[in-house]
Each structure stands twice: as structure tokens, then as C-alpha cells.
Design an enzyme around this catalytic site. Structure first.
Site, PDB file in Angstrom:
ATOM      1  N   LYS A 186       0.851  -1.202   0.000  1.00 20.12           N
ATOM      2  CA  LYS A 186       0.000   0.000   0.000  1.00 20.12           C
ATOM      3  C   LYS A 186       0.886   1.251   0.000  1.00 20.12           C
ATOM      4  O   LYS A 186       1.756   1.403   0.864  1.00 20.12           O
ATOM      5  CB  LYS A 186      -0.910   0.004   1.228  1.00 20.12           C
ATOM      6  N   ASP A 244      -1.457  -2.195  -4.214  1.00 20.68           N
ATOM      7  CA  ASP A 244      -2.896  -2.144  -3.933  1.00 20.68           C
ATOM      8  C   ASP A 244      -3.444  -0.774  -4.313  1.00 20.68           C
ATOM      9  O   ASP A 244      -2.707   0.218  -4.333  1.00 20.68           O
ATOM     10  CB  ASP A 244      -3.152  -2.325  -2.421  1.00 20.68           C
ATOM     11  N   MET A 245      -4.756  -0.718  -4.582  1.00 18.89           N
ATOM     12  CA  MET A 245      -5.378   0.585  -4.817  1.00 18.89           C
ATOM     13  C   MET A 245      -6.139   0.989  -3.565  1.00 18.89           C
ATOM     14  O   MET A 245      -6.909   0.204  -3.022  1.00 18.89           O
ATOM     15  CB  MET A 245      -6.336   0.527  -6.009  1.00 18.89           C
ATOM     16  N   GLN A 257     -10.391  -0.502  -9.959  1.00 21.86           N
ATOM     17  CA  GLN A 257     -11.637  -0.718  -9.210  1.00 21.86           C
ATOM     18  C   GLN A 257     -12.834  -0.487 -10.137  1.00 21.86           C
ATOM     19  O   GLN A 257     -13.000   0.605 -10.687  1.00 21.86           O
ATOM     20  CB  GLN A 257     -11.698   0.255  -8.032  1.00 21.86           C
ATOM     21  N   ARG A 305      -4.779  -6.153 -11.088  1.00 26.96           N
ATOM     22  CA  ARG A 305      -5.823  -6.863 -10.342  1.00 26.96           C
ATOM     23  C   ARG A 305      -7.098  -6.061 -10.598  1.00 26.96           C
ATOM     24  O   ARG A 305      -7.086  -4.831 -10.490  1.00 26.96           O
ATOM     25  CB  ARG A 305      -5.507  -6.854  -8.846  1.00 26.96           C
ATOM     26  N   LYS A 347     -13.936  -4.926  -7.389  1.00 30.53           N
ATOM     27  CA  LYS A 347     -15.064  -3.978  -7.403  1.00 30.53           C
ATOM     28  C   LYS A 347     -14.661  -2.655  -6.757  1.00 30.53           C
ATOM     29  O   LYS A 347     -15.083  -1.596  -7.180  1.00 30.53           O
ATOM     30  CB  LYS A 347     -16.255  -4.570  -6.641  1.00 30.53           C
ATOM     31  N   GLY A 348     -13.869  -2.727  -5.675  1.00 31.06           N
ATOM     32  CA  GLY A 348     -13.496  -1.515  -4.923  1.00 31.06           C
ATOM     33  C   GLY A 348     -14.194  -1.526  -3.580  1.00 31.06           C
ATOM     34  O   GLY A 348     -15.375  -1.852  -3.493  1.00 31.06           O
ATOM     35  N   ARG A 377     -13.224  -2.685   7.414  1.00 29.03           N
ATOM     36  CA  ARG A 377     -13.706  -2.668   6.020  1.00 29.03           C
ATOM     37  C   ARG A 377     -14.363  -3.999   5.668  1.00 29.03           C
ATOM     38  O   ARG A 377     -15.422  -4.043   5.065  1.00 29.03           O
ATOM     39  CB  ARG A 377     -12.547  -2.393   5.056  1.00 29.03           C
ATOM     40  N   ARG A 378     -13.727  -5.108   6.083  1.00 27.81           N
ATOM     41  CA  ARG A 378     -14.279  -6.437   5.759  1.00 27.81           C
ATOM     42  C   ARG A 378     -15.640  -6.638   6.423  1.00 27.81           C
ATOM     43  O   ARG A 378     -16.559  -7.159   5.833  1.00 27.81           O
ATOM     44  CB  ARG A 378     -13.345  -7.556   6.241  1.00 27.81           C
TER      45      ARG A 378
HETATM   46  P1  FDA Z   1     -19.468  -8.988  -3.286  1.00 25.92           P
HETATM   47  O1  FDA Z   1     -19.072  -7.950  -2.343  1.00 25.92           O
HETATM   48  O2  FDA Z   1     -20.720  -8.874  -4.043  1.00 25.92           O
HETATM   49  O3  FDA Z   1     -19.283 -10.377  -2.664  1.00 25.92           O
HETATM   50  C1  FDA Z   1     -19.744 -11.575  -3.283  1.00 25.92           C
HETATM   51  C2  FDA Z   1     -19.972 -12.611  -2.197  1.00 25.92           C
HETATM   52  O4  FDA Z   1     -18.725 -12.926  -1.586  1.00 25.92           O
HETATM   53  C3  FDA Z   1     -20.856 -12.131  -1.040  1.00 25.92           C
HETATM   54  O5  FDA Z   1     -22.193 -12.326  -1.304  1.00 25.92           O
HETATM   55  C4  FDA Z   1     -20.333 -12.943   0.102  1.00 25.92           C
HETATM   56  O6  FDA Z   1     -20.929 -14.239   0.060  1.00 25.92           O
HETATM   57  C5  FDA Z   1     -18.875 -13.082  -0.194  1.00 25.92           C
HETATM   58  N1  FDA Z   1     -18.113 -12.053   0.501  1.00 25.92           N
HETATM   59  C6  FDA Z   1     -17.662 -10.892   0.008  1.00 25.92           C
HETATM   60  N2  FDA Z   1     -16.963 -10.212   0.914  1.00 25.92           N
HETATM   61  C7  FDA Z   1     -16.993 -10.965   2.045  1.00 25.92           C
HETATM   62  C8  FDA Z   1     -16.469 -10.826   3.334  1.00 25.92           C
HETATM   63  N3  FDA Z   1     -15.793  -9.752   3.700  1.00 25.92           N
HETATM   64  N4  FDA Z   1     -16.682 -11.819   4.231  1.00 25.92           N
HETATM   65  C9  FDA Z   1     -17.372 -12.925   3.891  1.00 25.92           C
HETATM   66  N5  FDA Z   1     -17.909 -13.105   2.677  1.00 25.92           N
HETATM   67  C10 FDA Z   1     -17.727 -12.152   1.764  1.00 25.92           C
HETATM   68  N6  FDA Z   1     -10.419  -3.342  -3.025  1.00 25.92           N
HETATM   69  C11 FDA Z   1      -9.802  -2.159  -3.243  1.00 25.92           C
HETATM   70  O7  FDA Z   1     -10.469  -1.112  -3.236  1.00 25.92           O
HETATM   71  N7  FDA Z   1      -8.453  -2.109  -3.451  1.00 25.92           N
HETATM   72  C12 FDA Z   1      -7.684  -3.230  -3.494  1.00 25.92           C
HETATM   73  O8  FDA Z   1      -6.466  -3.139  -3.705  1.00 25.92           O
HETATM   74  C13 FDA Z   1      -8.318  -4.471  -3.273  1.00 25.92           C
HETATM   75  N8  FDA Z   1      -7.621  -5.633  -3.278  1.00 25.92           N
HETATM   76  C14 FDA Z   1      -8.271  -6.842  -3.245  1.00 25.92           C
HETATM   77  C15 FDA Z   1      -7.577  -8.025  -3.406  1.00 25.92           C
HETATM   78  C16 FDA Z   1      -8.252  -9.231  -3.502  1.00 25.92           C
HETATM   79  C17 FDA Z   1      -7.480 -10.479  -3.708  1.00 25.92           C
HETATM   80  C18 FDA Z   1      -9.678  -9.249  -3.408  1.00 25.92           C
HETATM   81  C19 FDA Z   1     -10.447 -10.523  -3.567  1.00 25.92           C
HETATM   82  C20 FDA Z   1     -10.363  -8.092  -3.191  1.00 25.92           C
HETATM   83  C21 FDA Z   1      -9.691  -6.881  -3.094  1.00 25.92           C
HETATM   84  N9  FDA Z   1     -10.373  -5.696  -2.867  1.00 25.92           N
HETATM   85  C22 FDA Z   1      -9.717  -4.496  -3.050  1.00 25.92           C
HETATM   86  C23 FDA Z   1     -11.763  -5.719  -2.352  1.00 25.92           C
HETATM   87  C24 FDA Z   1     -12.774  -5.657  -3.482  1.00 25.92           C
HETATM   88  O9  FDA Z   1     -12.742  -4.381  -4.059  1.00 25.92           O
HETATM   89  C25 FDA Z   1     -14.198  -5.947  -2.975  1.00 25.92           C
HETATM   90  O10 FDA Z   1     -14.536  -5.011  -2.014  1.00 25.92           O
HETATM   91  C26 FDA Z   1     -14.384  -7.337  -2.408  1.00 25.92           C
HETATM   92  O11 FDA Z   1     -13.698  -8.296  -3.148  1.00 25.92           O
HETATM   93  C27 FDA Z   1     -15.872  -7.722  -2.423  1.00 25.92           C
HETATM   94  O12 FDA Z   1     -16.363  -7.726  -3.729  1.00 25.92           O
HETATM   95  P2  FDA Z   1     -16.773  -9.068  -4.506  1.00 25.92           P
HETATM   96  O13 FDA Z   1     -16.369  -8.900  -5.931  1.00 25.92           O
HETATM   97  O14 FDA Z   1     -16.212 -10.228  -3.822  1.00 25.92           O
HETATM   98  O15 FDA Z   1     -18.342  -9.046  -4.523  1.00 25.92           O
END
Ligand code: FDA
Length: 296
Positions: free
Chosen positions: A91, A125-126, A153, A174, A177-178, A278-279
């Protein structure tokens, strides 16, 4: 968003860290580098690669940036020493981007040099929208000298244009969604539009022969990614899927069993609180399931 989820998102910043720790444990390897090494070995044995992230962001002194820089270098050395199938995620605000750009560049150059020496890839990372211009510029300026990539993102309205702007060189992104709470002026707020923009961005990247880390747990997007991988006749090494530690392990197995490479994001460190918040804001259902389990 359900009333429960909305309420959790609103109050989570006021919850004591000890309580958050209970729910956040599954997203984090642990406080030390050894925890990240152990987690990576386990994931490697399960057929997944990892990217290791030292937790900590928006640091406020240069000494802190040096501490994190040295830790990042230790991660690279550990990957090499333990022969881990892993790379590093970094980061820029942890390297001092918001303190002094010169300091940040000094720090990351040291990390990039070490990574180059050891043959390890580094992903920047973003972070929130105030960092996007700097992050993409830094990526552009260093991408020819080092084996690096960054993140796009899909919620950002600018993302498709950014892909075109950066198309005059090697593309390694990578795509996610963001996760930050951005204003509507610059970011799509509708879930369906974010999904559509994700698919549009992914297809644009494939057209431009970019290497993409397809980072999502949204099976709808995984479905479209698999469709596009076939449409563009990609080989297994032309892309990878990416997921966060602790999220939807069943989907992780499905993707690996479908023959794709998959990388798990493995964060470790003492500064786990902002990442965990955030998570949990993103998925308050974790708290609900834990409480239901507790009340049974
Ligand atoms: P969505 O949020 O719709 O999730 C789909 C399904 O996945 C949910 O219905 C749930 O079942 C499950 N799920 C998702 N999040 C969960 C959680 N926290 N706990 C349990 N279950 C969960 N963002 C960013 O802004 N900058 C970055 O650098 C990164 N880097 C990054 C690396 C990697 C490897 C990943 C996978 C994600 C990121 N992100 C990120 C985060 C990303 O932008 C996004 O917020 C999350 O991946 C959630 O989006 P989904 O595409 O998973 O869809």
C-alpha cells in the site's frame, strides 16, 4: 441492504477493537510474518498461490514508513528463503504517499530492487480515490523497470478510460469492485452497474492482452470471467483468480478444480483494525451468523 446489515455498518466504528478481533480473525493470518508464512505454506499445499500484505495504511511519520518498508523487504526474503509460491502486495500510503511523494518513491524503489533481485512480483494495492492518480502514475513510471502491477476498481467511473490511457505499455492489473466509500460523482453506487463495469473492464483488458488478477468472490463475475477466458482462448498462465483469506472457501476450491490458478490475499500484522472494519462493513452477515451460532 437489510436493516441488520445497515445497523452493523453504522455502529461498527464504535465497537471496541477486542470485539472486532473475534469476528476478524478469519481474514488475517496473524500478527507476525511467521503467521503469513505458515498460512501461505498451507494454501500452497492446497494448490493456491498467495500474495502477502503487511497490514497498516495512512501512516503519519517517516520512521513508520521505514518500519513498514523493512517489513516488506523481510516478506520478500521469507518468500525466497521458504520457496513460497507467493508475491507481495503493497500500500503506497504505508510507504508515505500522504507524507511526501519523494519519501514514498525512495521506499518503494528499495522494495522493487529487492523484489527484482529475488525475482518476485509486487502488486501495488489501490486505496481510496485520493490515491488513484498517484498510484497509476507510479505504476506507469516503474512498469518497464520492475515486475510490478497495480489494481483497478470497477466502481470507479474512470476505470475504462484509465485502461485506455495506460495501454501504451505493459498491462498487469488486479481487477476488483473496490472497497472504499466513494461519492456518487466519481463512483457507481448501483451493484448491477458495478458488475457490468467489471465485465466491461475485464473484456477490455483481455482485448488488450493484459495480465489480469480476477479478484472477486461474486460467482456471477466468476461465471463471466470463465466465459471471457474461453472466448479469448487464454492459457492458464495468462491470468489468475484472486480471493481474500477467509472468504468463501468453497468457491476457492471450485475455481481451482476448474483448472484455474488462484491466489489468496494473506494479510498479517499488528495494524489489523482498519482492514477488519472494512471487511465487516462489507459483510455484516458474518456477525449475524456468529451471533446465531452463539445463541443456539
Ligand atoms: P461482493 O461484495 O458482491 O461479494 C460476493 C460474495 O462474496 C458475497 O455475497 C459474500 O458471500 C462473499 N463475501 C464478500 N466479501 C466478504 C467478506 N468480507 N466476508 C465474507 N464473505 C464475503 N479493493 C480495493 O479497493 N483495493 C484493493 O487493492 C483491493 N484488493 C483486493 C484483493 C483481492 C485479492 C480481493 C479478492 C479483493 C480486493 N479488494 C480491493 C476488495 C474488493 O474491491 C471488494 O470489495 C471485495 O472483493 C468484495 O467484492 P466481490 O467482488 O467479492 O463481490
Amino acid at each position: 441492504m437489510s436493516l441488520f446489515n445497515k445497523s452493523v455498518s453504522m455502529v461498527i466504528d464504535k465497537v471496541p477493537p477486542q470485539a472486532i478481533a473475534v469476528f476478524a480473525k478469519k481474514y488475517i493470518a496473524g500478527p507476525t510474518l511467521n503467521d503469513a508464512i505458515r498460512t501461505t505454506k498451507k494454501l500452497n499445499a492446497e494448490g493456491a498461490m498467495t500474495t502477502i500484505d503487511v497490514l497498516g495504511e495512512f501512516v503519519s511519520t517517516k520512521e513508520e514508513t521505514w518500519h513498514f518498508r523493512d517489513l516488506a523487504i523481510k516478506v520478500l526474503e521469507a518468500i525466497d528463503q521458504h520457496k513460497l509460491n507467493a508475491n507481495l502486495s503493497l500500500k503506497l500510503t504505508q510507504m508515505g504517499l500522504k507524507l511526501s511523494k519523494a519519501l514514498c518513491l525512495e521506499n518503494i524503489e528499495m522494495i522493487f530492487e529487492k523484489a527484482k533481485e529475488l525475482g518476485i512480483f509486487v502488486r501495488i494495492d489501490m486505496e481510496d480515490s485520493t490515491c488513484v492518480d498517484d498510484t497509476l502514475e507510479i505504476y506507469r513510471n516503474y512498469r518497464d523497470r520492475y515486475n510490478i502491477g497495480t489494481v483497478l476498481q470497477a466502481y470507479m467511473r474512470r476505470t475504462i478510460d484509465d485502461i485506455h490511457r495506460l495501454s501504451d505499455g505493459r498491462l498487469n492489473f488486479r481487477l476488483c469492485k473496490g472497497i472504499y466509500d466513494e461519492p456518487r460523482e466519481i463512483a457507481y453506487k448501483e451493484k448491477d452497474i458495478v458488475r457490468d463495469n467489471y465485465i466491461w473492464a475485464l473484456e477490455t483488458l483481455f482485448e488488450k492482452k493484459a495480465y489480469v488478477g480476477i479478484a472477486t468472490h461474486d460467482e456471477y463475475l466468476v461465471f463471466h470471467a470463465e466465459r471471457l477466458i474461453r472466448k479469448y482462448g487464454l492459457n492458464r498462465d495468462d491470468y489468475e483468480f484472486q480471493m481474500l483469506l477467509g472468504v468463501d472457501e468453497q468457491l476457492r476450491k471450485i475455481i481451482i478444480n476448474n483448472g484455474h490458478r488462484l491466489r489468496v490475499y494473506v494479510p498479517f500484522g499488528k495494524d489489523w483494525l482498519p482492514y477488519s472494519i472494512r471487511r465487516l462493513k462489507e459483510n455484516p452477515n458474518i456477525i449475524k451468523s456468529a451471533l446465531e451460532g452463539y445463541m443456539k
